[in-house]
Design a protein around this motif. Structure first.
Motif, PDB file in Angstrom:
ATOM      1  N   PHE A  58      -4.100  10.426  -8.281  1.00 32.73           N
ATOM      2  CA  PHE A  58      -2.713   9.939  -8.323  1.00 32.73           C
ATOM      3  C   PHE A  58      -2.337   9.409  -9.707  1.00 32.73           C
ATOM      4  O   PHE A  58      -3.197   8.949 -10.466  1.00 32.73           O
ATOM      5  CB  PHE A  58      -2.517   8.831  -7.287  1.00 32.73           C
ATOM      6  N   MET A  97       0.833  -1.217   0.000  1.00 34.72           N
ATOM      7  CA  MET A  97       0.000   0.000   0.000  1.00 34.72           C
ATOM      8  C   MET A  97       0.859   1.255   0.000  1.00 34.72           C
ATOM      9  O   MET A  97       0.510   2.260  -0.609  1.00 34.72           O
ATOM     10  CB  MET A  97      -0.923   0.007   1.225  1.00 34.72           C
ATOM     11  N   PHE A 142      -7.285  14.658  -4.921  1.00 33.45           N
ATOM     12  CA  PHE A 142      -5.952  14.323  -5.447  1.00 33.45           C
ATOM     13  C   PHE A 142      -6.066  13.072  -6.300  1.00 33.45           C
ATOM     14  O   PHE A 142      -6.393  12.004  -5.798  1.00 33.45           O
ATOM     15  CB  PHE A 142      -4.992  14.089  -4.266  1.00 33.45           C
ATOM     16  N   ALA A 176      -3.044   8.130  -0.618  1.00 31.36           N
ATOM     17  CA  ALA A 176      -4.418   8.374  -1.082  1.00 31.36           C
ATOM     18  C   ALA A 176      -5.376   8.440   0.104  1.00 31.36           C
ATOM     19  O   ALA A 176      -6.293   9.261   0.135  1.00 31.36           O
ATOM     20  CB  ALA A 176      -4.851   7.275  -2.049  1.00 31.36           C
ATOM     21  N   MET A 177      -5.136   7.578   1.077  1.00 31.17           N
ATOM     22  CA  MET A 177      -5.969   7.565   2.276  1.00 31.17           C
ATOM     23  C   MET A 177      -5.792   8.885   3.039  1.00 31.17           C
ATOM     24  O   MET A 177      -6.746   9.487   3.496  1.00 31.17           O
ATOM     25  CB  MET A 177      -5.526   6.390   3.149  1.00 31.17           C
ATOM     26  N   ALA A 210      -3.874   4.746  -7.477  1.00 34.38           N
ATOM     27  CA  ALA A 210      -3.812   4.431  -6.034  1.00 34.38           C
ATOM     28  C   ALA A 210      -5.152   3.957  -5.486  1.00 34.38           C
ATOM     29  O   ALA A 210      -5.554   4.326  -4.380  1.00 34.38           O
ATOM     30  CB  ALA A 210      -3.305   5.648  -5.237  1.00 34.38           C
ATOM     31  N   LEU A 211      -5.860   3.134  -6.261  1.00 32.59           N
ATOM     32  CA  LEU A 211      -7.101   2.545  -5.752  1.00 32.59           C
ATOM     33  C   LEU A 211      -6.734   1.510  -4.695  1.00 32.59           C
ATOM     34  O   LEU A 211      -5.705   0.838  -4.815  1.00 32.59           O
ATOM     35  CB  LEU A 211      -7.893   1.884  -6.884  1.00 32.59           C
ATOM     36  N   TYR A 212      -7.585   1.356  -3.669  1.00 36.83           N
ATOM     37  CA  TYR A 212      -7.321   0.362  -2.620  1.00 36.83           C
ATOM     38  C   TYR A 212      -7.592  -1.018  -3.225  1.00 36.83           C
ATOM     39  O   TYR A 212      -8.743  -1.356  -3.507  1.00 36.83           O
ATOM     40  CB  TYR A 212      -8.202   0.614  -1.399  1.00 36.83           C
ATOM     41  N   ASP A 213      -6.531  -1.783  -3.420  1.00 33.59           N
ATOM     42  CA  ASP A 213      -6.704  -3.000  -4.225  1.00 33.59           C
ATOM     43  C   ASP A 213      -7.397  -4.144  -3.498  1.00 33.59           C
ATOM     44  O   ASP A 213      -7.756  -5.140  -4.121  1.00 33.59           O
ATOM     45  CB  ASP A 213      -5.377  -3.460  -4.855  1.00 33.59           C
ATOM     46  N   ARG A 240     -13.409   8.875  -7.009  1.00 37.47           N
ATOM     47  CA  ARG A 240     -13.218   8.757  -5.565  1.00 37.47           C
ATOM     48  C   ARG A 240     -12.951  10.130  -4.924  1.00 37.47           C
ATOM     49  O   ARG A 240     -13.316  10.374  -3.780  1.00 37.47           O
ATOM     50  CB  ARG A 240     -12.056   7.801  -5.274  1.00 37.47           C
ATOM     51  N   VAL A 243      -4.780  11.871   1.878  1.00 38.73           N
ATOM     52  CA  VAL A 243      -5.353  13.062   1.227  1.00 38.73           C
ATOM     53  C   VAL A 243      -6.870  13.020   1.179  1.00 38.73           C
ATOM     54  O   VAL A 243      -7.500  14.034   0.929  1.00 38.73           O
ATOM     55  CB  VAL A 243      -4.789  13.294  -0.201  1.00 38.73           C
ATOM     56  N   THR A 296       2.548   1.795  -3.550  1.00 36.57           N
ATOM     57  CA  THR A 296       1.594   2.131  -4.623  1.00 36.57           C
ATOM     58  C   THR A 296       0.762   3.368  -4.260  1.00 36.57           C
ATOM     59  O   THR A 296      -0.271   3.625  -4.862  1.00 36.57           O
ATOM     60  CB  THR A 296       0.646   0.949  -4.927  1.00 36.57           C
ATOM     61  N   GLU A 297       1.207   4.121  -3.289  1.00 35.20           N
ATOM     62  CA  GLU A 297       0.614   5.407  -2.879  1.00 35.20           C
ATOM     63  C   GLU A 297      -0.796   5.270  -2.307  1.00 35.20           C
ATOM     64  O   GLU A 297      -1.517   6.248  -2.197  1.00 35.20           O
ATOM     65  CB  GLU A 297       0.607   6.402  -4.045  1.00 35.20           C
ATOM     66  N   GLN A 298      -1.211   4.048  -1.940  1.00 37.11           N
ATOM     67  CA  GLN A 298      -2.558   3.892  -1.369  1.00 37.11           C
ATOM     68  C   GLN A 298      -2.649   4.546   0.009  1.00 37.11           C
ATOM     69  O   GLN A 298      -3.700   5.047   0.395  1.00 37.11           O
ATOM     70  CB  GLN A 298      -2.928   2.404  -1.260  1.00 37.11           C
TER      71      GLN A 298
END
Lengths: 269, 259
Positions: free
Chosen positions: B97, A132, B95, A140-141, B101-104, B164, A143, A135-137
């Motif tokens: 990305f 996570m 933002f 992302a959370m 940057a989707l939560y996989d 999102r 921001v 992969t910038e997850q």
């Protein structure tokens, strides 16, 4: 004798390298301290992520049941089989349930379960959070106005800390059942008689110290796994390294903690 | 509201950056950046890979701290406000990305619901589902609602990533390389989506890109990050009507077939 010019040039480089490693070691310790301090700060601040804690308890607890059942059962059977000849030599086969229960409750169940959890749960945390991170997850959370530390780290550490005592008591029970089946196959002892004999030598301190150890091991696995994953760098290679380091570090710390706790418990006993 | 008020509102910068500097070790990537982004304006930031474009929007969103300088977003200095204030400010910043940057581990629906349920805890399930349906319709991907990110194409991932951010109805959108790795047709779809978002949500946007077609189609103003500084921003045609070698090289490479 002429001075060794080659070595005199290498020496400062080696000194710098050693100095850098020492510096990095103490920086890591400080960062882990900050990580744990942040965990306790976020643990007691709102909002509480109970739903995610329950989800993680399911992930680390329920999904580990099959593995710990198998290893617990095998541990009980093997330990009983290995101990029988030595006890028989001294005509002390009747002490087998007591010996097995002491070994399983005091040491084997906590250690075996913790090592299994370090391998399964610790590596999973390191790899999942590491993936996570790279992969910038996690960014992302952050921001999207969600606190990723609270949602990802606090919940996971709490879950494994809660679930380890449960798993260890469960493994102890399964191990004792494995031992009973072996004893029953040889001596036709009843279940009641076996457990009566087994628990005759187990004290409250044994159970309490096992639960305490379990909590410590769970917290250690959680912190090691989450810390490594949360700070993973350098793409997929970093994810692999995070998972690997999480397991190795957890196992090492578990043995160190075992050593310390045994000394303390023996001193109390 | 009188005419004067409307004028003031239209010219109010939503992002204001002064003398922004950022270095990583000995590498200086931003060396005194100044820019204002006005309300309802799209600005494209061009530049080579590694020139610090993404660093700029990460500083704006509070993911990175500047070494020095002032970064004001909607009137608040992002590196001076408290964590709680930053969290509130982030609700107004979307933002997108570079790699979506989707939560996989979550489905598309869960990805979209995530920021909403965490930040608006009093919403009912129906309200959450309605909001998800609305943003999925906006990006034209209603049929993907139950799919996992791994089942989506690159373009679909980008659009779900934008959806999102839209679910929180942001005032500012930060796009990090929105068309990178996409074929020309999908890139045009993304460009159209960026324009649609601007019109429908009245957002101000920074679009980080090295795709000049994207910049031309989506930006009101264009600027280029060169050696840690911005070239003077302006309309696309004005900026590239120059003999500056760096800009010419950039332009010629992107539009070589149209020459």
């Amino acid at each position: 004798m002429a001075p060794d010019l080659e070595n005199s040039e290498i020496l400062p480089e080696k000194k710098a390298l050693i100095s850098k490693k020492i510096d990095s070691f103490f920086t890591d310790i400080y960062n882990v301290y900050k990580f744990i301090a942040l965990f306790f700060k976020e643990l007691f601040s709102r909002p509480f992520e109970w739903k995610e804690v329950i989800n993680q308890c399911y992930q680390v607890g329920y999904k580990s049941l099959a593995l710990v059942s198998l290893t617990g059962f095998i541990t009980g059977v093997v330990f009983t089989k290995q101990s029988r000849p030595s006890l028989s030599t001294f005509g002390a086969s009747s002490w087998l349930p007591s010996l097995v229960s002491i070994a399983i409750i005091r040491a084997l169940a906590p250690l075996v379960t913790a090592l299994i959890a370090a391998g399964k749960v610790g590596s999973n945390m390191g790899a999942e959070l590491g993936s996570m991170k790279v992969t910038e997850q996690i960014d992302a959370m952050e921001v999207s106005a969600t606190n990723p530390f609270k949602f990802l780290v606090v919940t996971r550490i709490l879950a494994i800390t809660f679930m380890m005592p449960v798993l260890i008591l469960y493994t102890g029970f399964i191990g004792m059942m494995g031992s009973y089946l072996n004893v029953h196959a040889n001596e036709l002892t009843s279940l009641t008689a076996y457990f009566k004999s087994a628990f005759a030598t187990i004290s409250f301190l044994d159970i309490f110290s096992s639960i305490f150890k379990a909590t410590m091991y769970g917290f250690t696995i959680g912190v090691a796994g989450c810390y490594q994953g949360y700070h993973a760098q350098n793409g997929t290679q970093g994810v692999g390294k995070a998972a690997n380091t999480a397991v190795v570090l957890s196992m090492f710390l578990i043995f160190v903690e075992e050593l310390v706790i045994v000394q303390v418990v023996n001193a109390i006993r | 509201m009188d005419t004067k008020d409307i004028y003031t509102e239209a010219k109010r910068p939503v992002i204001s950056i002064r003398d922004l500097k950022k270095s990583f070790g000995t590498l200086t990537v931003l060396n005194g950046i100044d820019i204002d982004i006005l309300k309802g304006e799209n600005i494209a930031v061009l530049g080579k890979s590694g020139s610090g474009k993404s660093v700029l929007i990460k500083i704006i969103s509070g993911l990175l701290k500047p070494d020095s300088g002032i970064v004001k977003v909607l009137g608040q200095e992002v590196d001076k406000i408290t964590a709680a204030e930053l969290q509130q400010l982030r609700l107004k910043i979307g933002f997108s990305f570079q790699n979506s940057a989707l939560y996989d581990s979550m489905s598309v629906k869960e990805n979209l619901a995530f920021p909403l349920v965490r930040n608006k805890r009093d919403l009912s399930i129906k309200e959450v589902n309605d909001a998800i349906e609305e943003v999925l319709n906006e990006v034209g991907l209603s049929q993907t609602i139950n799919q996992m990110p791994s089942e989506l194409s690159g373009g679909q991932k980008k659009r779900i990533g934008i959806a999102r951010t839209l679910i929180l109805k942001p005032e500012i959108m930060l796009y990090d390389e929105p068309t990178s790795g996409l074929d020309p047709m999908t890139s045009i779809e993304i460009n159209n989506l960026i324009n649609k978002v601007k019109q429908q949500y009245n957002t101000s946007s920074i679009i980080i890109t090295h795709d000049l077609t994207c910049a031309k189609q989506t930006a009101d103003r264009v600027t280029m990050l060169l050696n840690g500084k911005f070239l003077p921003p302006g309309k696309f045609e004005d900026v590239f009507n120059t003999q500056d070698q760096s800009l010419r090289t950039f332009y010629d490479y992107n539009f070589i077939n149209s020459k």
